[in-house]
Design an enzyme around this catalytic site. Structure first.
Site, PDB file in Angstrom:
ATOM      1  CG  HIS A 171      -0.792  29.907 132.313  1.00 53.53           C
ATOM      2  ND1 HIS A 171      -0.722  30.692 131.180  1.00 53.53           N
ATOM      3  CD2 HIS A 171       0.124  30.423 133.176  1.00 53.53           C
ATOM      4  CE1 HIS A 171       0.186  31.631 131.351  1.00 53.53           C
ATOM      5  NE2 HIS A 171       0.714  31.489 132.554  1.00 53.53           N
TER       6      HIS A 171
ATOM      7  CD  GLU B 160      -5.382  28.903 129.589  1.00 51.21           C
ATOM      8  OE1 GLU B 160      -5.649  29.947 128.977  1.00 51.21           O
ATOM      9  OE2 GLU B 160      -4.729  28.880 130.658  1.00 51.21           O
TER      10      GLU B 160
ATOM     11  CB  CYS C 185      -0.774  33.142 127.135  1.00 59.21           C
ATOM     12  SG  CYS C 185      -0.050  31.606 127.743  1.00 59.21           S
TER      13      CYS C 185
ATOM     14  CB  CYS D 275      -2.234  28.255 127.110  1.00 65.44           C
ATOM     15  SG  CYS D 275      -1.711  28.455 128.833  1.00 65.44           S
TER      16      CYS D 275
END
Length: 146
Positions: A56, A58, A86, A89
């Site tokens: 992701h 992040e 999410c 993260c």
């Protein structure tokens, strides 16, 4: 008017990263990590490219920022991301002690706030910066996919 060191300026940079993800047929989420008014990491989702569900924007930004600073704690840093992180993260952001998180659009289905505040207790949180632009990019992406 956008000033160079505003949340809007840095979110625009994250939105440019999200556009790169879109061009790669990734879910268009972008992130930048800022420390002392300098962008030290620019990333976007790369889960398809890397065949890695943890890639992701992040997560990649945390790794890049830690490498740039040579430190695992990012308490002087601010993460700008186009969608609410999410839980995975948010957990990584908490462990990295990121000082501030700014996200554009809420993610009621998969966002961390669904489970309460998962960030570090000292992390400042700002939401809604450039929300409409970031949400439009995501909405258009998923409309084309369906």
């Amino acid at each position: 008017m956008i000033t160079v060191f505003s949340d809007e300026y840095y979110m625009k940079q994250a939105l440019m990263e999200a556009q790169k993800a879109l061009e790669d047929d990734e879910i268009p989420i972008g992130a930048v990590m800022v420390c002392n008014d300098k962008i030290i990491a620019r990333t976007h989702n790369q889960t398809e490219r890397l065949n890695d569900v943890t890639a992701h924007a992040e997560m990649l930004a945390i790794t890049a920022a830690a490498n740039a600073l040579g430190a695992k704690y990012l308490d002087e840093c601010t993460l700008y991301v186009t969608l609410e992180p999410c839980p995975m993260c948010a957990g990584a952001l908490a462990h990295a002690h990121v000082g501030k998180v700014v996200y554009a659009a809420d993610d009621p289905k998969n966002g961390f706030s669904k489970y309460g505040n998962m960030l570090h207790p000292k992390t400042k949180l700002v939401t809604g910066v450039k929300k409409e632009e970031c949400l439009a990019l995501l909405t258009d992406f998923f409309k084309k996919k369906r």
